[in-house]
Structure formats: structure tokens, C-alpha cells
Write an enzyme that holds these catalytic residues in place. Structure first.
Site, short mmCIF file in Angstrom:
data_model
loop_
_atom_site.label_atom_id
_atom_site.label_comp_id
_atom_site.label_asym_id
_atom_site.label_seq_id
_atom_site.Cartn_x
_atom_site.Cartn_y
_atom_site.Cartn_z
CG HIS A 81 -1.67 1.29 1.41
ND1 HIS A 81 -2.89 1.52 0.79
CD2 HIS A 81 -1.39 2.42 2.11
CE1 HIS A 81 -3.32 2.72 1.10
NE2 HIS A 81 -2.42 3.30 1.91
CD GLU A 82 2.02 3.44 3.66
OE1 GLU A 82 2.17 4.52 3.06
OE2 GLU A 82 1.06 3.23 4.42
CG HIS A 85 0.55 6.34 -0.82
ND1 HIS A 85 -0.63 6.88 -1.29
CD2 HIS A 85 0.27 5.78 0.40
CE1 HIS A 85 -1.59 6.66 -0.40
NE2 HIS A 85 -1.06 5.99 0.62
CG HIS A 89 5.81 11.15 -5.91
ND1 HIS A 89 6.93 11.24 -5.13
CD2 HIS A 89 5.69 12.37 -6.52
CE1 HIS A 89 7.46 12.45 -5.24
NE2 HIS A 89 6.73 13.15 -6.08
#
Length: 215
Positions: A81-82, A85, A89
Site C-alpha cells: 500500500h505504501e 503511493h 508519485h
């Protein structure tokens, strides 16, 4: 509080479910980044529990020790999940860009909200001076908007994470996939509740302001 408790309970449950691939959260994060063509993001361990986050400023995926070293379904879900991100980006995902652009304004609004609302209510009640209360409501509106903009960012990161976990065969079985999906669903619910709570608070103070000005 109930949603937070439920999420922590789910995280604990899936932290005890071993991942058949045997990969750690750090290894999963590195693998996902590289398979998405991202080589300038560092995966690091940070102190605390559930402190996992992606920092776009210094391009780091920050994982709590339990996730960084963990070889469980929960560790896989959070690490992916991280990294979702980080992929947002790298691909200039519009909602993330919008959210990042709001951060400086939100930081200011967050610092002044409590003070302006507290003093503003007192001035409105005793002196019929509404300016400070208006500023407080406006600042609260900014932080509330930020909470809602966060939702599509979080949902999309989870969607990317689950899709990659399946295609990369990190989660081999349906049980592992369902566990990762369930863990991320409850993590997302904490953001939904936070956004709704912010909205209710905003409506409360906005109604108070409207009522006072009508007096």
C-alpha cells in the site's frame, strides 16, 4: 474508536498469518518499486506501531518495524500500500498532486483551527464579534476538504497494492489475497470515519456561526 479498534484487531490477526512467499515487508516494498520502474525511492524502517507512510519529499517508504521485518499477510498489504503511493508519485497521479499541493495550506489551517474556533466562539457569544469564528470555520473547511481529498488517494493506493500482490504472486492463495484485502479495507475505513467526523464538526461550527449572525 470502534473502527480504529477493529483495524488494529484485523492487523494483529493478519500479522499472525504467515506469507507463503516468505518475503519480508521490506523485500516486498523493494520488489514492488523495482517492478514499477522506481529506483530512486528508499525503503527504511521507522520507530513506532502503524507509523507506515510514504514521504514524497525525500522519496522514502517508511515502514514500522513490524511491517519492515514482518513476513505476514499484514506486512505484505501495508508495504504494498505504501509503495502504491510511491507509484502514484512516479506516475503523477492527479489526486496525489492535488493533495500534496494543499499540504502547506493545511499545515497552517491545522495550527490555527483550534485557537480561532475556541476564542471565536467566546467572542461571538459575549461580544458579537464574528471575524475570528469565521476564520476558524474557514480553516476547518480547508482541513475537512483535505480529509476528503485523501480518500481517493488511499483507495487508489490499496487498489494498486492488491493488483500488484496478485500479479507478482506475492500472495499465492485466495486466503492470503482476501486477508490483505480485508486489512486494507479496514485501514481505509479509518480515513472515511476521519473525513466524516471532520465534516460533522465543520457543519456544527458553520451552523453555530449562521445562528449567531442571525441573532
Amino acid at each position: 474508536m470502534m473502527v480504529q479498534w477493529r483495524f488494529k484487531s484485523k492487523f494483529t490477526t493478519y500479522s499472525e498469518q504467515p506469507l507463503s512467499s516468505g518475503l519480508s515487508g521490506a523485500e516486498i516494498a523493494q520488489k514492488m518499486l523495482h517492478e514499477n520502474g522506481i529506483y530512486d525511492v528508499q525503503v527504511i524502517s521507522v520507530e513506532g506501531q502503524l507509523t507506515d507512510h510514504y514521504n514524497p519529499t525525500n522519496k522514502t517508504v517508511n515502514l514500522s518495524p513490524e511491517v519492515y521485518h514482518g513476513r505476514s499477510v499484514a506486512a505484505a498489504a501495508v508495504a504494498a500500500h505504501e509503495c502504491g503511493h510511491a507509484v502514484q508519485h512516479a506516475t503523477a497521479y492527479s489526486w496525489l498532486q492535488f493533495r500534496s499541493a494543499m499540504v502547506p495550506i493545511v499545515n497552517v489551517a491545522s495550527r490555527i483551527t483550534q485557537f480561532t474556533l475556541m476564542i471565536g466562539v467566546m467572542l461571538a457569544v459575549f461580544s458579537h464579534v464574528y471575524l475570528l469564528l469565521q476564520i476558524g470555520v474557514a480553516a476547518l473547511a480547508v482541513t475537512t476538504l483535505f480529509s476528503f481529498i485523501t480518500l481517493p488517494v488511499e483507495f487508489d493506493a490499496s487498489k494498486r497494492a492488491l493488483a500488484w500482490l496478485d500479479t507478482s504472486n506475492v500472495t499465492h492463495s485466495k486466503t492470503e489475497h482476501d486477508g490483505a484485502k480485508d486489512a486494507l479495507k479496514w485501514a481505509a475505513m479509518t480515513y472515511v470515519i476521519a473525513a466524516l467526523s471532520a465534516l460533522v464538526t465543520l457543519l456544527y461550527y458553520a451552523q453555530m456561526l449562521a445562528g449567531r449572525r442571525d441573532d
